[in-house]
Structure formats: structure tokens, C-alpha cells
Motif scaffolding. Structure first.
Motif, PDB file in Angstrom:
ATOM      1  N   ARG A  16     -28.022 -29.968  19.781  1.00 29.30           N
ATOM      2  CA  ARG A  16     -27.399 -28.821  19.106  1.00 29.30           C
ATOM      3  C   ARG A  16     -27.525 -28.939  17.595  1.00 29.30           C
ATOM      4  O   ARG A  16     -27.681 -27.927  16.903  1.00 29.30           O
ATOM      5  N   PRO A  25     -30.020 -25.801  16.744  1.00 23.74           N
ATOM      6  CA  PRO A  25     -28.828 -24.991  17.035  1.00 23.74           C
ATOM      7  C   PRO A  25     -29.132 -23.589  17.530  1.00 23.74           C
ATOM      8  O   PRO A  25     -28.283 -22.967  18.173  1.00 23.74           O
ATOM      9  N   ASN A  26     -30.327 -23.091  17.243  1.00 28.14           N
ATOM     10  CA  ASN A  26     -30.666 -21.727  17.647  1.00 28.14           C
ATOM     11  C   ASN A  26     -31.368 -21.661  19.001  1.00 28.14           C
ATOM     12  O   ASN A  26     -31.840 -20.598  19.410  1.00 28.14           O
ATOM     13  N   THR A  40     -27.032 -23.174  23.977  1.00 28.25           N
ATOM     14  CA  THR A  40     -25.709 -22.572  24.067  1.00 28.25           C
ATOM     15  C   THR A  40     -24.973 -23.230  25.231  1.00 28.25           C
ATOM     16  O   THR A  40     -25.473 -24.188  25.815  1.00 28.25           O
ATOM     17  N   ASP A  65     -30.601 -13.704  21.734  1.00 29.06           N
ATOM     18  CA  ASP A  65     -31.093 -15.060  21.941  1.00 29.06           C
ATOM     19  C   ASP A  65     -29.924 -16.037  21.743  1.00 29.06           C
ATOM     20  O   ASP A  65     -28.803 -15.606  21.465  1.00 29.06           O
ATOM     21  N   LYS A  96     -28.952 -17.971  19.346  1.00 28.52           N
ATOM     22  CA  LYS A  96     -28.278 -17.833  18.057  1.00 28.52           C
ATOM     23  C   LYS A  96     -27.348 -16.630  18.062  1.00 28.52           C
ATOM     24  O   LYS A  96     -26.203 -16.703  17.586  1.00 28.52           O
ATOM     25  N   ASP A  97     -27.808 -15.510  18.616  1.00 29.50           N
ATOM     26  CA  ASP A  97     -26.981 -14.304  18.685  1.00 29.50           C
ATOM     27  C   ASP A  97     -25.784 -14.523  19.605  1.00 29.50           C
ATOM     28  O   ASP A  97     -24.669 -14.095  19.292  1.00 29.50           O
ATOM     29  N   ASN A 147     -24.292 -17.352  20.359  1.00 37.10           N
ATOM     30  CA  ASN A 147     -23.336 -18.275  19.747  1.00 37.10           C
ATOM     31  C   ASN A 147     -22.558 -17.643  18.601  1.00 37.10           C
ATOM     32  O   ASN A 147     -21.467 -18.124  18.262  1.00 37.10           O
ATOM     33  N   ALA A 148     -23.084 -16.579  18.035  1.00 36.32           N
ATOM     34  CA  ALA A 148     -22.395 -15.922  16.912  1.00 36.32           C
ATOM     35  C   ALA A 148     -21.279 -14.999  17.371  1.00 36.32           C
ATOM     36  O   ALA A 148     -20.448 -14.577  16.562  1.00 36.32           O
TER      37      ALA A 148
END
Length: 215
Positions: A176, A180-181, A184, A207, A209-210, A212-213
Motif C-alpha cells: 500500500r 497506493p493507487n 484497496t 479505479d 485510487k477513486d 479509496n478516496a
């Protein structure tokens, strides 16, 4: 909020179901699957459907969101067999859900590399599935997770994945940090699905990154 979860016996679906049950804003959860989970909760009802290509007995009316997490590995499968489970089962749920709840949200667990014109069979089938879902009247979101870390007892039903996850799990914090991207968790996927059901998201194809945001 009332939600439907498909694939709750699998790793991702298990995680999504858990987040629905612990979320105070979710009042009802209906799980649709081929076999009963054998789980009891005041929010939970189950609809056992031996034939997932015919859901005519399921009452889809009145739900705010459908979280479709049902899926299989394409390893060792013909394209026809993989398409039947991946595309036909999804459409069998999405079409009546859209008719009953056109202003609702439908989330679909796809995969990184999905491409309707791709060279890999699974990518083409999932790409076709994504495209047809995005054309439906509900608000559709395609989740394309990369590496998924199971949380709170979630386990993969695919033996090879279980073995791989066992060896990789101790390295997850390092992975991670380094990528990180690309990673998840089942917990984060569940939270992200609830987020898009309530508030939407900036884009429809998400994806890691999205995902996790979204909190």
C-alpha cells in the motif's frame, strides 16, 4: 436507505454486506444468491434463487441501490460459460432493477484492464457488461479494484486466490505504501459503494485510487 447485494457469499460481497449491516443509515438489506448465507441480522432478508439467470420472482421495487458483487474467475472457462455468469446474470438483475427503480444506483464490481475491445476474453466480457450497464436509466458505477485485501473475515472462494492472499497479506502495508493507487480493501469497497449510492461520484468508472478516496 434500502439496498440489494448480489454475491454476498464471495470475498467482495461479504465485505460489502458487512458495511451495509454496520451502517446506521442503511435500514434494509436484501441478499440475492443461489444459496442461503445462514446469517441472521435484523436488517437482513434473503432471496434464494437457484437460477440466477431468471429472477422473475424477486421483488426489486423500492430499493435505493443494488451492489452487484457476483463474479467468477475466468481461469479454465470457455468464453460462453464465463459470459453466461458474468454478463447474463448481471443483466438478469440490472434490467428488472432499472425498471423498478430508474432513479436508483447500481454498482458493478469489474476489474482493472476491463476493455470491451481488449485482447483478453474476460476483459471483453466485462467491458460489454460495463457498457450495457452504463446505458441503463439508473446511476451506474463501475468499480475496477486492483489488489483487494480482505477484511473482517472475508475470504475468496477461489482456492488459488486464497493461497495467494495468505502469502501476500503480511506484505499489504508495504504494498500500500509502494503502490497506493493499485490496492484497496473489502471494507473500503463497501464504504465507497454506500458513498456513491448516497452522494454519487465524480466519474462512473472507478479505479482503486477513486475507490479509496470515497468515504
Amino acid at each position: 436507505m434500502k439496498v440489494i447485494v448480489f454475491g454476498a457469499s464471495g470475498m467482495v460481497g461479504y465485505g460489502v454486506l458487512r458495511e451495509c449491516l454496520v451502517d446506521p443509515l442503511v435500514t434494509e438489506v436484501m441478499v440475492v444468491g443461489r444459496r442461503a448465507l445462514g446469517r441472521q441480522h435484523e436488517k437482513l432478508t434473503e432471496s434464494v434463487q437457484p437460477d440466477m439467470s431468471d429472477l422473475s420472482t424477486v421483488d426489486f421495487a423500492g430499493y435505493d441501490a443494488c451492489f452487484f458483487c457476483l463474479g467468477v474467475s475466468s481461469t479454465g472457462m470457455t468464453e460462453a460459460a464465463y459470459r453466461h455468469i458474468t454478463y447474463d446474470f448481471t443483466m438478469a438483475a440490472a434490467k428488472p432493477f432499472a425498471e423498478a427503480n430508474p432513479d436508483s444506483t447500481f454498482t458493478y464490481v469489474s476489474g482493472m484492464g476491463t476493455n470491451a475491445n481488449g485482447r483478453q476474453m474476460w476483459a471483453r466480457v466485462k467491458g460489454k457488461t460495463e457498457n450495457d450497464l452504463l446505458a441503463m436509466p439508473f446511476k451506474a458505477y463501475m468499480f475496477r479494484p486492483g489488489y483487494i485485501q480482505p477484511m473482517y473475515g472475508a475470504t475468496s472462494r477461489t482456492a488459488l486466490y486464497r493461497i495467494a492472499l495468505t502469502f501476500v497479506a503480511p506484505l499489504f502495508p508495504l504494498i500500500r505504501r509502494l503502490a497506493p493507487n493499485a490496492v484497496t480493501t473489502t471494507e473500503q469497497i463497501g464504504r465507497a459503494m454506500l458513498h456513491v449510492a448516497r452522494e454519487g461520484a465524480p466519474k462512473q468508472i472507478l479505479d482503486p485510487k477513486d475507490i479509496n478516496a470515497l468515504r
